[in-house]
Design an enzyme around this catalytic site. Structure first.
Site, PDB file in Angstrom:
ATOM      1  N   SER A 221       0.801  -1.225   0.000  1.00  0.00           N
ATOM      2  CA  SER A 221       0.000   0.000   0.000  1.00  0.00           C
ATOM      3  C   SER A 221       0.837   1.281   0.000  1.00  0.00           C
ATOM      4  CB  SER A 221      -0.970   0.022   1.177  1.00  0.00           C
ATOM      5  OG  SER A 221      -0.290   0.251   2.378  1.00  0.00           O
TER       6      SER A 221
ATOM      7  N   LYS B 296       0.656   4.576   6.561  1.00  0.00           N
ATOM      8  CA  LYS B 296      -0.039   5.467   5.620  1.00  0.00           C
ATOM      9  C   LYS B 296       0.617   6.847   5.653  1.00  0.00           C
ATOM     10  CE  LYS B 296      -3.096   2.278   4.851  1.00  0.00           C
ATOM     11  NZ  LYS B 296      -2.903   1.425   3.714  1.00  0.00           N
TER      12      LYS B 296
END
Length: 194
Positions: free
Chosen positions: A69, A111
């Protein structure tokens, strides 16, 4: 008559007798010294373990990224340093790469912060707008598009107090704030040092 004694050139032999000295009790110096050394080592080991636990829990910690990700910025299975103390000194900022407690499964996720307290975020036409302006994202591969959730054409929201909007750098393969919404400040553990 005179008696003469024979003169001998030999040294007279004297019988040696063992003299017994009073027995003096020895103090167990070696045992006490060993015990003291052992205690010093135990204290040193305890301090070392305590210091390690303190540093890895509150200051710096190694983390391994699992998944793609954050590609290409962070590699799958790559090891990085998590700075846990930085947010005791300052608040999280836009563009920080952070480790969060994932609201979807309560696991850990890495993230990037896109927006913070009071910022408005709009995802439309494959682009990210923060506070009405197009977000400059030099860390993305050129031409990367950011789409809202699959059930929406456009996604807009405003981050509340102590809320942060986070996205993965691999926008086509990331479960992030587009899915679970803004992340609370208390769910952000620290910033990744690259």
């Amino acid at each position: 008559m005179k008696a003469e004694m024979p003169v001998s050139s030999e040294i007279p032999i004297v019988a040696a007798t063992a003299v017994s000295l009073p027995r003096v009790e020895r103090t167990p110096v070696r045992a006490a010294s060993f015990f003291r050394s052992l205690m010093k080592c135990a204290v040193a080991v305890a301090l070392a373990c305590g210091s390690y636990a303190f540093v890895t829990h509150f200051i710096l910690q190694t983390v391994q990224v699992v998944g793609n990700s954050m590609a290409p910025t962070l590699e799958n299975a790559g090891h990085y340093i998590l700075n846990r103390w930085v947010y005791l000194v300052r608040e999280p900022r836009r563009a920080d790469i952070v480790v969060i407690r994932d609201p979807a499964d309560n696991g850990y996720a890495v993230k990037r912060i896109i927006a913070a307290n009071g910022d408005s975020v709009c995802l439309k036409a494959g682009r990210v707008y923060v506070n009405g302006g197009l977000l400059d994202e030099p860390y993305l591969v050129p031409g990367t598009r950011t789409y809202p959730r699959s059930d929406m054409r456009e996604q807009s929201l405003v981050c509340g107090k102590d809320q942060y909007f986070v996205l993965g750098d691999n926008r086509n393969n990331s479960a992030d704030s587009r899915v679970y919404g803004p992340v609370l400040r208390q769910k952000i553990l620290g910033v990744i040092i690259q």
